[in-house]
Write an enzyme that holds these catalytic residues in place. Structure first.
Site, PDB file in Angstrom:
ATOM      1  N   ASN A  46      54.294  -2.800-102.867  1.00 21.78           N
ATOM      2  CA  ASN A  46      55.312  -1.832-102.435  1.00 21.78           C
ATOM      3  C   ASN A  46      56.285  -2.507-101.474  1.00 21.78           C
ATOM      4  O   ASN A  46      55.914  -3.392-100.700  1.00 21.78           O
ATOM      5  CB  ASN A  46      54.692  -0.567-101.831  1.00 21.78           C
ATOM      6  N   ILE A  47      57.527  -2.085-101.586  1.00 22.53           N
ATOM      7  CA  ILE A  47      58.609  -2.674-100.786  1.00 22.53           C
ATOM      8  C   ILE A  47      59.395  -1.529-100.166  1.00 22.53           C
ATOM      9  O   ILE A  47      60.114  -0.802-100.871  1.00 22.53           O
ATOM     10  CB  ILE A  47      59.525  -3.551-101.664  1.00 22.53           C
ATOM     11  N   GLU A  48      59.197  -1.349 -98.854  1.00 19.58           N
ATOM     12  CA  GLU A  48      59.827  -0.208 -98.172  1.00 19.58           C
ATOM     13  C   GLU A  48      61.217  -0.556 -97.666  1.00 19.58           C
ATOM     14  O   GLU A  48      61.665  -1.711 -97.739  1.00 19.58           O
ATOM     15  CB  GLU A  48      58.910   0.255 -97.035  1.00 19.58           C
ATOM     16  N   CYS A  51      57.598   1.483-105.175  1.00 22.76           N
ATOM     17  CA  CYS A  51      56.131   1.407-105.219  1.00 22.76           C
ATOM     18  C   CYS A  51      55.673   0.111-105.885  1.00 22.76           C
ATOM     19  O   CYS A  51      56.393  -0.485-106.698  1.00 22.76           O
ATOM     20  CB  CYS A  51      55.555   2.567-106.018  1.00 22.76           C
ATOM     21  N   GLU A  55      53.490  -0.289-108.238  1.00 21.50           N
ATOM     22  CA  GLU A  55      53.391  -0.158-109.692  1.00 21.50           C
ATOM     23  C   GLU A  55      54.730  -0.465-110.351  1.00 21.50           C
ATOM     24  O   GLU A  55      54.807  -1.184-111.351  1.00 21.50           O
ATOM     25  CB  GLU A  55      52.963   1.259-110.082  1.00 21.50           C
ATOM     26  N   CYS A  66      51.831   7.480-107.953  1.00 27.70           N
ATOM     27  CA  CYS A  66      52.649   8.663-107.648  1.00 27.70           C
ATOM     28  C   CYS A  66      53.291   9.176-108.929  1.00 27.70           C
ATOM     29  O   CYS A  66      53.257   8.534-109.992  1.00 27.70           O
ATOM     30  CB  CYS A  66      53.702   8.319-106.597  1.00 27.70           C
ATOM     31  N   CYS A 118      55.936   6.907-110.570  1.00 24.11           N
ATOM     32  CA  CYS A 118      55.322   5.746-111.246  1.00 24.11           C
ATOM     33  C   CYS A 118      54.609   6.173-112.525  1.00 24.11           C
ATOM     34  O   CYS A 118      54.620   5.428-113.517  1.00 24.11           O
ATOM     35  CB  CYS A 118      54.373   5.015-110.302  1.00 24.11           C
TER      36      CYS A 118
END
Ligand code: THU
Length: 131
Positions: A42-44, A53, A55, A86, A89
């Site tokens: 995940n990359i915020e 996310c 995935e 989620c 995804c």
């Protein structure tokens, strides 16, 4: 199928998570129809809605390298609970899944459960609905 290798890939990429806001690290790994494996984290973002996310990171890597169909996806988030994908995804998995796609929810390489994709997104909207 033994999913240990796929889960270990997801665990490795979980360590690459960029999650300074939630602190919730997630790693995912997909194995495609040709046997190739692609992984992601995940990359915020400071603008939270721009977060990607794990995935989708893995799937977008796979598709951009020519992958067509996901045979299985392993997901590791919380190490004490199975982390399900989620809703967004699940919809993205649907686009590149077939009837046999496995969803591997793992705490570690020895503790995991496998769901068929149809179990986690029944009645999905998909390309078949666009005529
Ligand atoms: N996250 C994922 O990467 N995959 C999921 O299936 C659930 C949520 C990430 C998004 C965000 O960076 C953090 O987990 C908390 O929601």
């Amino acid at each position: 199928m033994d999913y240990k290798k796929l889960i270990l890939e997801a665990l490795k990429y979980r360590e690459r998570a960029y999650a300074p806001y939630s602190k919730f690290k997630v790693g995912a790994a997909v194995i495609m129809e040709d046997g190739k494996i692609y992984s992601g984290c995940n990359i915020e973002n400071a603008s939270y809605g721009a977060t990607n996310c794990a995935e989708r990171t893995a799937i977008f890597k796979a598709v951009s390298e020519g992958g067509k169909t996901i045979k299985a996806i392993a997901i590791v988030g919380d190490l004490h609970n199975y982390t399900y994908p989620c809703g967004i995804c699940r919809q993205v998995i649907e686009e590149f899944s077939d009837y046999s796609t496995d969803i591997v929810l793992a705490k570690n390489e020895n503790d995991y459960i496998v769901k068929n994709f149809g179990e986690i997104l029944p009645g999905a909207f998909s390309k078949k609905d666009l005529n």
